[in-house]
Design a protein around this motif. Structure first.
Motif, PDB file in Angstrom:
ATOM      1  N   ALA A 160       0.899  -1.066   0.150  1.00 47.65           N
ATOM      2  CA  ALA A 160       0.131  -0.100  -0.128  1.00 47.65           C
ATOM      3  C   ALA A 160       0.932   1.343  -0.153  1.00 47.65           C
ATOM      4  O   ALA A 160       0.755   2.412  -0.901  1.00 47.65           O
ATOM      5  N   LEU A 161       1.670   1.396   0.562  1.00 51.69           N
ATOM      6  CA  LEU A 161       2.825   2.333   0.829  1.00 51.69           C
ATOM      7  C   LEU A 161       3.631   2.695  -0.539  1.00 51.69           C
ATOM      8  O   LEU A 161       3.718   3.647  -0.996  1.00 51.69           O
ATOM      9  N   ARG A 162       4.165   1.527  -1.057  1.00 56.58           N
ATOM     10  CA  ARG A 162       4.754   1.391  -2.360  1.00 56.58           C
ATOM     11  C   ARG A 162       3.696   1.823  -3.561  1.00 56.58           C
ATOM     12  O   ARG A 162       4.256   2.445  -4.375  1.00 56.58           O
ATOM     13  N   ASP A 163       2.537   1.737  -3.375  1.00 57.41           N
ATOM     14  CA  ASP A 163       1.677   1.986  -4.280  1.00 57.41           C
ATOM     15  C   ASP A 163       0.949   3.351  -4.243  1.00 57.41           C
ATOM     16  O   ASP A 163       0.170   4.041  -5.095  1.00 57.41           O
ATOM     17  N   GLY A 164       1.667   4.120  -3.228  1.00 56.10           N
ATOM     18  CA  GLY A 164       1.353   5.458  -3.179  1.00 56.10           C
ATOM     19  C   GLY A 164       0.101   5.713  -2.177  1.00 56.10           C
ATOM     20  O   GLY A 164      -0.538   7.037  -2.384  1.00 56.10           O
ATOM     21  N   HIS A 165      -0.238   4.943  -1.397  1.00 58.95           N
ATOM     22  CA  HIS A 165      -1.559   5.138  -0.407  1.00 58.95           C
ATOM     23  C   HIS A 165      -1.131   5.949   0.783  1.00 58.95           C
ATOM     24  O   HIS A 165      -0.624   5.533   1.940  1.00 58.95           O
ATOM     25  N   HIS A 166      -0.568   7.181   0.462  1.00 56.01           N
ATOM     26  CA  HIS A 166       0.154   8.114   1.644  1.00 56.01           C
ATOM     27  C   HIS A 166      -0.874   9.144   2.118  1.00 56.01           C
ATOM     28  O   HIS A 166      -0.341   9.789   3.104  1.00 56.01           O
ATOM     29  N   GLY A 167      -1.928   9.215   1.519  1.00 59.80           N
ATOM     30  CA  GLY A 167      -2.921  10.528   1.887  1.00 59.80           C
ATOM     31  C   GLY A 167      -3.999   9.993   2.913  1.00 59.80           C
ATOM     32  O   GLY A 167      -4.055   8.901   3.398  1.00 59.80           O
ATOM     33  N   TYR A 168      -4.810  10.936   3.102  1.00 56.95           N
ATOM     34  CA  TYR A 168      -6.083  10.813   3.968  1.00 56.95           C
ATOM     35  C   TYR A 168      -6.940   9.661   3.270  1.00 56.95           C
ATOM     36  O   TYR A 168      -6.759   9.663   1.916  1.00 56.95           O
ATOM     37  N   THR A 169      -7.599   8.951   3.922  1.00 61.86           N
ATOM     38  CA  THR A 169      -8.753   8.038   3.343  1.00 61.86           C
ATOM     39  C   THR A 169     -10.138   8.692   3.770  1.00 61.86           C
ATOM     40  O   THR A 169     -10.075   9.571   4.747  1.00 61.86           O
ATOM     41  N   PRO A 170     -11.104   8.081   3.225  1.00 60.99           N
ATOM     42  CA  PRO A 170     -12.518   8.591   3.848  1.00 60.99           C
ATOM     43  C   PRO A 170     -12.285   8.548   5.371  1.00 60.99           C
ATOM     44  O   PRO A 170     -11.917   7.446   5.933  1.00 60.99           O
ATOM     45  N   ALA A 171     -13.076   9.403   6.046  1.00 62.43           N
ATOM     46  CA  ALA A 171     -13.074   9.327   7.659  1.00 62.43           C
ATOM     47  C   ALA A 171     -13.465   7.671   8.164  1.00 62.43           C
ATOM     48  O   ALA A 171     -13.141   7.602   9.085  1.00 62.43           O
ATOM     49  N   GLN A 172     -14.406   7.397   7.352  1.00 64.40           N
ATOM     50  CA  GLN A 172     -15.080   6.197   7.937  1.00 64.40           C
ATOM     51  C   GLN A 172     -14.050   4.986   7.534  1.00 64.40           C
ATOM     52  O   GLN A 172     -14.394   3.790   8.134  1.00 64.40           O
ATOM     53  N   GLY A 173     -13.233   5.153   6.668  1.00 67.45           N
ATOM     54  CA  GLY A 173     -12.357   3.875   6.334  1.00 67.45           C
ATOM     55  C   GLY A 173     -12.518   3.747   5.079  1.00 67.45           C
ATOM     56  O   GLY A 173     -13.551   3.982   4.361  1.00 67.45           O
ATOM     57  N   ILE A 174     -11.610   3.110   4.211  1.00 66.77           N
ATOM     58  CA  ILE A 174     -11.669   2.729   2.802  1.00 66.77           C
ATOM     59  C   ILE A 174     -12.916   1.879   2.599  1.00 66.77           C
ATOM     60  O   ILE A 174     -13.199   1.105   3.479  1.00 66.77           O
ATOM     61  N   SER A 175     -13.375   1.869   1.261  1.00 66.84           N
ATOM     62  CA  SER A 175     -14.829   1.289   1.188  1.00 66.84           C
ATOM     63  C   SER A 175     -14.515  -0.043   1.127  1.00 66.84           C
ATOM     64  O   SER A 175     -15.308  -1.057   1.482  1.00 66.84           O
ATOM     65  N   GLU A 176     -13.406  -0.638   0.408  1.00 67.40           N
ATOM     66  CA  GLU A 176     -13.172  -1.973   0.407  1.00 67.40           C
ATOM     67  C   GLU A 176     -12.974  -2.897   1.805  1.00 67.40           C
ATOM     68  O   GLU A 176     -13.527  -3.839   2.100  1.00 67.40           O
ATOM     69  N   LEU A 177     -12.483  -2.025   2.621  1.00 74.17           N
ATOM     70  CA  LEU A 177     -12.458  -2.455   4.036  1.00 74.17           C
ATOM     71  C   LEU A 177     -13.506  -2.565   4.782  1.00 74.17           C
ATOM     72  O   LEU A 177     -13.879  -3.529   5.462  1.00 74.17           O
ATOM     73  N   ARG A 178     -14.588  -1.738   4.605  1.00 74.43           N
ATOM     74  CA  ARG A 178     -15.523  -1.613   5.301  1.00 74.43           C
ATOM     75  C   ARG A 178     -16.495  -2.805   4.656  1.00 74.43           C
ATOM     76  O   ARG A 178     -17.360  -3.660   5.475  1.00 74.43           O
ATOM     77  N   GLN A 179     -16.342  -3.027   3.197  1.00 74.48           N
ATOM     78  CA  GLN A 179     -17.209  -4.229   2.805  1.00 74.48           C
ATOM     79  C   GLN A 179     -16.552  -5.520   3.459  1.00 74.48           C
ATOM     80  O   GLN A 179     -17.272  -6.444   3.545  1.00 74.48           O
ATOM     81  N   ALA A 180     -15.461  -5.487   3.424  1.00 71.53           N
ATOM     82  CA  ALA A 180     -14.668  -6.696   4.131  1.00 71.53           C
ATOM     83  C   ALA A 180     -14.966  -7.068   5.476  1.00 71.53           C
ATOM     84  O   ALA A 180     -15.278  -8.196   5.939  1.00 71.53           O
TER      85      ALA A 180
END
Ligand SMILES: Cc1ncc(COP(=O)(O)O)c(C=O)c1O
Length: 387
Positions: A56-76
């Motif tokens: 995730a870090l290498r892919d550039g996920h360095h910024g804010y995410t939605p406050a509730q959490g990324i949607s893939e995670l909430r779906q999981a």
């Protein structure tokens, strides 16, 4: 003179962190300390979870995410709840937070204020009482006793409810007692709650995957009649050995999720992105490491239980869940804090006094078995020598 808000004087702490700091300080002085105090798995986070965070870090996920959490995670998370608890929840009702504690603190901020009452387990996780007091609400203890396996009696809990009660906190499997509330008792409580439609329930199920002897986990979310007032607290810390990643979640009723999200935006904005991707890999990836860890705890549970019961003045009824042995030490003639101090200083064994979990913890000491069998045996041997 520095003047702090009055609420600060009411804020307690979690002694496990203080004991950890003292154990470390003793180690720095060259002492050999065995830590049976801290409540975290002694296993590493499984590799595939670590790799997902690195990616995730290498892919550039360095910024804010939605406050509730990324949607893939909430779906999981929603899929995991459907699989393990047999309940359909919407990802929209899930708030991903930095650790299990945050859901707890937000619930207290939402319901607690002067004039309100909140019922909480005692002995119980110390932050419940601390955060209730901080909020200004009255902390009403639900006493838990060894004789009933540290479960509760539904009638007694219902008897604690007054017109001022806003929230009841439940925790099964429990810290520090390792008690598990039987389904029948939960059903009686849920039935009784029909008469108290304004009372919400915070169900701390962070040890849901750590049960022994074939016990089943009963989630408060299962009960349709109260689903619109149950807040489920769970997370990754214990199940996936991820305490340091700071990742947890709450499932909030539709009427509360916006308020909870507002608290998150005011407090921490969002959970760091790599932890969220790690959490996704944890839920969707292989579960064999979880099973192996719990199987390992199960073996140590027998070792520590036998060892404790062989010590003069100490008895232990055994652990039904989590990874703690809550031993009755009254036969030693020592108080709980005296016991904790004596064995940390003289035997180099860190444990936690039962009083750190509330006044009903007097007479008990919590031993975590999140340590190797060898260390557990050595630690108990040292205690025997000093008794
Ligand atoms: C009962 C209980 N709830 C919540 C937590 C908090 O977990 P986290 O480290 O994810 O904040 C703990 C941690 O010890 C716990 O024992």
């Amino acid at each position: 003179m520095t003047e702090l808000a009055a609420a600060m004087a009411r804020l307690g702490t979690e002694s496990a962190f203080e004991v950890l700091a003292r154990a470390k300080a003793l180690e720095d002085q060259g002492r050999d300390i065995i830590n049976l105090g801290i409540g975290q798995p002694d296993f590493k986070t499984p590799d595939h979870i670590v790799e997902a965070a690195v990616k995730a870090l290498r892919d550039g996920h360095h910024g804010y995410t939605p406050a509730q959490g990324i949607s893939e995670l909430r779906q999981a998370v929603a899929a995991d709840i459907a699989k393990r608890r047999g309940v359909e929840v919407s990802p929209d009702n899930i708030l991903v937070v930095p650790g299990g504690k945050v859901t707890m603190f937000f619930a207290m901020l939402m319901f607690g204020e002067a004039g309100a009452e909140i019922i909480y387990p005692n002995p119980g996780f110390p932050i419940y009482e601390s955060a209730i007091n901080f909020s200004g609400a009255k902390a009403v203890p639900m006493p838990l006793f060894e004789e009933t396996g540290f479960s509760f009696n539904a009638e007694e809990v219902l008897g604690l409810i007054t017109p001022r009660t806003r929230l009841i906190i439940l925790n099964s499997p429990a810290n520090p007692t390792s008690g598990v509330v039987p389904r029948a008792e939960i059903e009686r409580l849920v039935e009784g709650l029909d008469a108290h439609p304004n009372v919400h329930i915070l169900s701390d199920e962070i040890y849901a995957r750590m049960l022994y002897d074939g016990l089943e986990h009963v989630s408060l979310l299962e009960f349709e009649s109260i689903r619109d007032r149950v807040i489920l607290l769970d997370g990754w810390s214990k199940t996936y050995a991820m305490t340091g990643w700071r990742l947890g979640y709450g499932v909030w009723p539709a009427a509360l999720i916006d308020a909870a999200t507002r608290l998150a935006i005011n407090c921490h904005s969002c959970v760091n992105a790599p932890s969220q991707f790690a959490g996704l890999a944890a839920l969707e990836g292989p579960q064999d490491a979880v099973q192996a860890m719990v199987a390992n705890f199960d073996k140590r549970r027998a070792v520590i239980n036998d060892a404790l019961n062989s010590l003069p003045g100490i008895t232990c009824t055994g652990s039904a869940g989590a990874f703690y042995a809550f031993a009755n030490i009254t036969g030693t003639g020592m108080g709980s804090m005296e016991f904790q101090e004596k064995f940390l200083n003289e035997a180099g064994v860190a444990t936690i006094s039962g009083t750190s979990f509330g006044k009903f913890g007097e007479g008990y000491v919590r031993f975590s078995f999140a340590n190797s069998t060898e260390n557990i045996k050595t630690a108990l041997g040292r205690i025997r020598e000093c008794l």
